[in-house]
Design a protein around this motif. Structure first.
Motif, PDB file in Angstrom:
ATOM      1  N   CYS A   1      56.989 110.372  52.927  1.00 12.59           N
ATOM      2  CA  CYS A   1      58.401 110.588  52.654  1.00 12.59           C
ATOM      3  C   CYS A   1      58.498 111.745  51.663  1.00 12.59           C
ATOM      4  O   CYS A   1      57.715 111.809  50.703  1.00 12.59           O
ATOM      5  CB  CYS A   1      58.989 109.316  52.067  1.00 12.59           C
ATOM      6  SG  CYS A   1      60.772 109.306  51.925  1.00 12.59           S
TER       7      CYS A   1
ATOM      8  N   ALA B   1      61.178 114.434  49.351  1.00 10.50           N
ATOM      9  CA  ALA B   1      62.505 114.452  48.742  1.00 10.50           C
ATOM     10  C   ALA B   1      62.691 115.672  47.859  1.00 10.50           C
ATOM     11  O   ALA B   1      61.719 116.309  47.435  1.00 10.50           O
ATOM     12  CB  ALA B   1      62.718 113.184  47.912  1.00 10.50           C
TER      13      ALA B   1
ATOM     14  N   SER C   1      66.378 112.732  50.720  1.00  9.26           N
ATOM     15  CA  SER C   1      65.015 112.542  51.192  1.00  9.26           C
ATOM     16  C   SER C   1      64.953 112.599  52.713  1.00  9.26           C
ATOM     17  O   SER C   1      65.980 112.498  53.395  1.00  9.26           O
ATOM     18  CB  SER C   1      64.457 111.212  50.698  1.00  9.26           C
ATOM     19  OG  SER C   1      65.179 110.143  51.275  1.00  9.26           O
TER      20      SER C   1
ATOM     21  N   ASP D   1      62.252 110.946  55.676  1.00  9.72           N
ATOM     22  CA  ASP D   1      61.062 110.107  55.823  1.00  9.72           C
ATOM     23  C   ASP D   1      60.163 110.654  56.929  1.00  9.72           C
ATOM     24  O   ASP D   1      60.422 111.704  57.519  1.00  9.72           O
ATOM     25  CB  ASP D   1      61.446 108.649  56.043  1.00  9.72           C
ATOM     26  CG  ASP D   1      62.119 108.388  57.375  1.00  9.72           C
ATOM     27  OD1 ASP D   1      62.685 107.289  57.540  1.00  9.72           O
ATOM     28  OD2 ASP D   1      62.092 109.267  58.258  1.00  9.72           O
TER      29      ASP D   1
ATOM     30  N   THR E   1      67.020 111.353  57.378  1.00  9.67           N
ATOM     31  CA  THR E   1      67.436 111.886  56.081  1.00  9.67           C
ATOM     32  C   THR E   1      68.460 110.988  55.402  1.00  9.67           C
ATOM     33  O   THR E   1      69.252 110.300  56.057  1.00  9.67           O
ATOM     34  CB  THR E   1      68.052 113.285  56.238  1.00  9.67           C
ATOM     35  OG1 THR E   1      69.093 113.233  57.227  1.00  9.67           O
ATOM     36  CG2 THR E   1      67.006 114.298  56.670  1.00  9.67           C
TER      37      THR E   1
ATOM     38  N   TYR F   1      56.254 105.701  51.665  1.00 14.52           N
ATOM     39  CA  TYR F   1      57.328 104.706  51.785  1.00 14.52           C
ATOM     40  C   TYR F   1      58.503 105.019  50.866  1.00 14.52           C
ATOM     41  O   TYR F   1      59.228 104.109  50.441  1.00 14.52           O
ATOM     42  CB  TYR F   1      56.784 103.301  51.499  1.00 14.52           C
ATOM     43  CG  TYR F   1      55.501 103.014  52.238  1.00 14.52           C
ATOM     44  CD1 TYR F   1      54.299 102.834  51.552  1.00 14.52           C
ATOM     45  CD2 TYR F   1      55.460 102.976  53.627  1.00 14.52           C
ATOM     46  CE1 TYR F   1      53.111 102.599  52.234  1.00 14.52           C
ATOM     47  CE2 TYR F   1      54.279 102.749  54.313  1.00 14.52           C
ATOM     48  CZ  TYR F   1      53.103 102.560  53.604  1.00 14.52           C
ATOM     49  OH  TYR F   1      51.932 102.333  54.278  1.00 14.52           O
ATOM     50  N   CYS F   2      58.676 106.317  50.513  1.00 13.14           N
ATOM     51  CA  CYS F   2      59.786 106.745  49.663  1.00 13.14           C
ATOM     52  C   CYS F   2      59.811 106.005  48.325  1.00 13.14           C
ATOM     53  O   CYS F   2      60.887 105.735  47.776  1.00 13.14           O
ATOM     54  CB  CYS F   2      61.125 106.557  50.378  1.00 13.14           C
ATOM     55  SG  CYS F   2      61.245 107.451  51.945  1.00 13.14           S
TER      56      CYS F   2
ATOM     57  N   TRP G   1      59.531 106.510  44.901  1.00 14.49           N
ATOM     58  CA  TRP G   1      59.549 107.664  44.018  1.00 14.49           C
ATOM     59  C   TRP G   1      58.954 107.411  42.649  1.00 14.49           C
ATOM     60  O   TRP G   1      58.669 108.360  41.919  1.00 14.49           O
ATOM     61  CB  TRP G   1      60.954 108.241  43.934  1.00 14.49           C
ATOM     62  CG  TRP G   1      61.444 108.536  45.302  1.00 14.49           C
ATOM     63  CD1 TRP G   1      62.458 107.925  45.972  1.00 14.49           C
ATOM     64  CD2 TRP G   1      60.861 109.460  46.237  1.00 14.49           C
ATOM     65  NE1 TRP G   1      62.540 108.419  47.256  1.00 14.49           N
ATOM     66  CE2 TRP G   1      61.586 109.351  47.435  1.00 14.49           C
ATOM     67  CE3 TRP G   1      59.781 110.353  46.160  1.00 14.49           C
ATOM     68  CZ2 TRP G   1      61.282 110.120  48.557  1.00 14.49           C
ATOM     69  CZ3 TRP G   1      59.480 111.116  47.277  1.00 14.49           C
ATOM     70  CH2 TRP G   1      60.227 110.998  48.459  1.00 14.49           C
TER      71      TRP G   1
END
Length: 117
Positions: A33, A35, A50, A52, A57, A100-101, A103
């Protein structure tokens, strides 16, 4: 090792456009992912949006009308197209990569300055 290198920043007049790039290396870009964030000195970092690994988005509501995130997995590069720029868009822009985003556990670039006057 993982590297994220942003480019494309600079000075632009209000109403103009810029496209930022983030060149990634050292990991399997396509499964991460990605961003964009931005930060003004003295203020908290702000999430822009972001994308993925499936190309889906998400954007901050306040920016989605003017900013577009895309990725080119063949080039391991993330993009941020910024249109109708405003002086309040002046900030340092960072790209980030996370599985997996997530952050809180991301890799970060060094940032690129955008100045809108």
């Amino acid at each position: 090792h993982v590297q994220l290198v942003e480019s494309g920043g600079g000075s632009v007049q209000a109403g103009g456009s810029l496209r930022l790039s983030c060149a990634a290396s050292g990991y399997t870009f396509s499964i991460y992912c990605m961003a964009w964030f931005r930060q003004v000195p003295g203020l908290e970092r702000e999430g822009i949006g972001s994308i993925d690994s499936d190309g889906i988005t998400t954007y901050a509501d306040s920016l989605k009308a003017r900013f577009t995130i895309s990725r080119d997995n063949a080039k391991s590069t993330l993009y941020l197209q910024m249109d109708s720029l405003k002086p309040e868009d002046t900030a340092v822009y960072y790209c980030a990569a996370a599985r997996y985003c997530k952050w809180s556990d991301a890799y970060w670039g060094q940032g690129t300055q955008v100045i809108v006057s």
